[in-house]
Design a protein around this motif. Structure first.
Motif, PDB file in Angstrom:
ATOM      1  N   UNK A 147      15.453  77.433  50.930  1.00  0.00           N
ATOM      2  CA  UNK A 147      14.850  76.257  50.294  1.00  0.00           C
ATOM      3  C   UNK A 147      15.938  75.562  49.483  1.00  0.00           C
ATOM      4  N   UNK A 148      16.537  74.548  50.068  1.00  0.00           N
ATOM      5  CA  UNK A 148      17.631  73.827  49.408  1.00  0.00           C
ATOM      6  C   UNK A 148      17.164  72.486  48.835  1.00  0.00           C
ATOM      7  N   UNK A 149      15.861  72.335  48.682  1.00  0.00           N
ATOM      8  CA  UNK A 149      15.283  71.118  48.133  1.00  0.00           C
ATOM      9  C   UNK A 149      15.850  70.828  46.747  1.00  0.00           C
ATOM     10  N   UNK A 150      16.104  69.569  46.503  1.00  0.00           N
ATOM     11  CA  UNK A 150      16.526  69.135  45.170  1.00  0.00           C
ATOM     12  C   UNK A 150      15.409  68.313  44.552  1.00  0.00           C
ATOM     13  N   UNK A 151      15.245  68.482  43.251  1.00  0.00           N
ATOM     14  CA  UNK A 151      14.184  67.805  42.498  1.00  0.00           C
ATOM     15  C   UNK A 151      14.807  67.011  41.357  1.00  0.00           C
ATOM     16  N   UNK A 152      14.108  65.995  40.858  1.00  0.00           N
ATOM     17  CA  UNK A 152      14.597  65.311  39.661  1.00  0.00           C
ATOM     18  C   UNK A 152      14.625  66.297  38.488  1.00  0.00           C
ATOM     19  N   UNK A 153      15.684  66.248  37.709  1.00  0.00           N
ATOM     20  CA  UNK A 153      15.797  67.129  36.552  1.00  0.00           C
ATOM     21  C   UNK A 153      14.738  66.763  35.516  1.00  0.00           C
ATOM     22  N   UNK A 154      14.173  67.777  34.878  1.00  0.00           N
ATOM     23  CA  UNK A 154      13.108  67.537  33.897  1.00  0.00           C
ATOM     24  C   UNK A 154      13.633  66.836  32.640  1.00  0.00           C
ATOM     25  N   UNK A 155      14.909  67.001  32.344  1.00  0.00           N
ATOM     26  CA  UNK A 155      15.489  66.372  31.165  1.00  0.00           C
ATOM     27  C   UNK A 155      16.072  64.990  31.445  1.00  0.00           C
ATOM     28  N   UNK A 156      16.340  64.697  32.711  1.00  0.00           N
ATOM     29  CA  UNK A 156      16.923  63.407  33.083  1.00  0.00           C
ATOM     30  C   UNK A 156      16.599  63.144  34.555  1.00  0.00           C
ATOM     31  N   UNK A 157      15.555  62.369  34.831  1.00  0.00           N
ATOM     32  CA  UNK A 157      15.117  62.153  36.219  1.00  0.00           C
ATOM     33  C   UNK A 157      16.157  61.482  37.114  1.00  0.00           C
TER      34      UNK A 157
END
Length: 185
Positions: A147-157
């Protein structure tokens, strides 16, 4: 396929609602870490019903830091533990804090908890048993490889972080791979 006495049955409440499969369909073993502080919290997360059929996310086996092995899902059931790979895989979860509680915070992406020796020995015993019981089990991988999915960071989208990093950089892959390979059925 009798289960060894050192594996403690702890079926999830919805286990019988999970899809059935033949053990011969299992070809892949996926190593995870819980990214939670303890086994009790991992159990709580595993019991959460997230899907319309009343099931949730969990692995088949959980190994606590002291080496205790609990089985949450039977081998002939499909657990939800890695996107796109569940039907033919088994999930083993190692209790480890990982990035808890800042999973997606770009400032907290290091995973610095070591895996205790008792936990690793229990994992090795489990691998040997599984390889003996499941001749079709020929592959092993970490969750982060599948699972190499990347997500927006919770501290800086505007930043992106990996959704899954487990079992992480402290996991002793050469040691575990050697046990897996030597235990071929």
């Amino acid at each position: 396929m009798p289960t060894p006495s050192w594996i403690h049955p702890a079926p999830l409440p919805y286990e019988t609602q999970l899809a059935l499969r033949a053990p011969g369909e299992i070809t892949l073993l996926v190593i995870h870490c819980t990214e939670l502080p303890d086994l009790a919290m991992a159990r709580e997360y595993g019991e959460r019903a997230l899907y319309e059929n009343g099931t949730g996310n969990s692995g088949h086996f959980y190994i606590d830091r002291d080496g205790r092995v609990e089985q949450y899902v039977a081998l002939d059931r499909v657990a939800h533990h890695v996107r796109g790979q569940n039907a033919h895989s088994l999930g083993i979860e190692l209790v480890n804090r990982g990035r808890y509680p800042h999973w997606l915070d770009s400032r907290h992406q290091s995973m610095d908890e070591d895996y205790p020796e008792a936990q690793l020995r229990a994992l090795e015993d489990l691998l040997r048993w599984l390889r003996g019981e499941l001749p079709s089990l020929t592959q092993i991988a970490g969750h982060e490889a599948l699972d190499t999915t990347q997500e927006p960071a919770s501290d800086d989208p505007t930043l992106r972080v990996r959704r899954k990093l487990d079992p992480g950089p402290r996991f002793p892959w050469p040691r575990v791979q050697a046990v897996f390979d030597s235990a071929r059925g």
